[in-house]
Write a protein that holds these residues in place. Sequence first.
Motif: not given
Length: 269
Positions: A238, A203, A191, A178
């Motif tokens: 995620v 996300v 990402i 991240f």
Amino acid sequence: MLLTTFFILFTLSSTTPTKVTSHYSSSSSEPSPSQQSSPSFSEWRSARATYYAAIDPRDTVGGACGYGDLNKAGYGMATVGLSEALFERGQICGACFELRCVDDLKWCIPGTSIIVTATNFCAPNYAFTSEEGGHCNPPNKHFVLPIDAFEKIAIWKAGNMPLQYRRIKCRREGGVRFTVTGSGIFISVLISNVAGHGDIVAVKVKGSRTGWLSMGRNWGQNWHINALLQNQPLSFEVTSSDGKTVTAYNVAPKDWSFGQTFEGKQFDY
């Protein structure tokens, strides 16, 4: 004559270098049991491919998926740009493909395949028809490879080459990464280094003083939100395109700052 295909490159601010596993394969092995459970992953499909010759180190920087410098990010030259018919408006970014040369005994290197990650977009050129020079025009399924990757499966003189492709699971070292950028209440998160299906469809972010907040796709695999999240540890949820979700709790410490990269939990593959 050397055939060079140009495609759109988008620039991105520099990020912390990360290591991502990418590799070439010298044989076309059978899919694993987990891949066999998904027809879209085990089935070979037809497409075509061209290449570009990177004559400047800056050619590896940018890309429509937002990964920035591909060498520093760890993807190297095991990458590919996709035509509009495959790109899915950027959702496919991060997905992995196995490619093999077919139907051309003169140019193909027998028994070889390559594994590449989708990092870029090959824009249509409507000055040409899809049959006469518009390689990436709809409805063509077309891959644009760095010449280093192209030459793993075919001789460069092959030019616009027929091939077969299939989606495969991505293998990565370490966890999902991240990279947090932005300013003030605008938070943007890249990402990367995603295993399994590789591409992300949703996300969420959570501070220690907030609930789970949904982020929107900005472009490629850059996700954003307007929220005041400074001075609190950040957690991320995620979700990949196969519906699997991983939650990385408190991956960014309370004193995080813009420009930093953090590593969280990884998807199974």
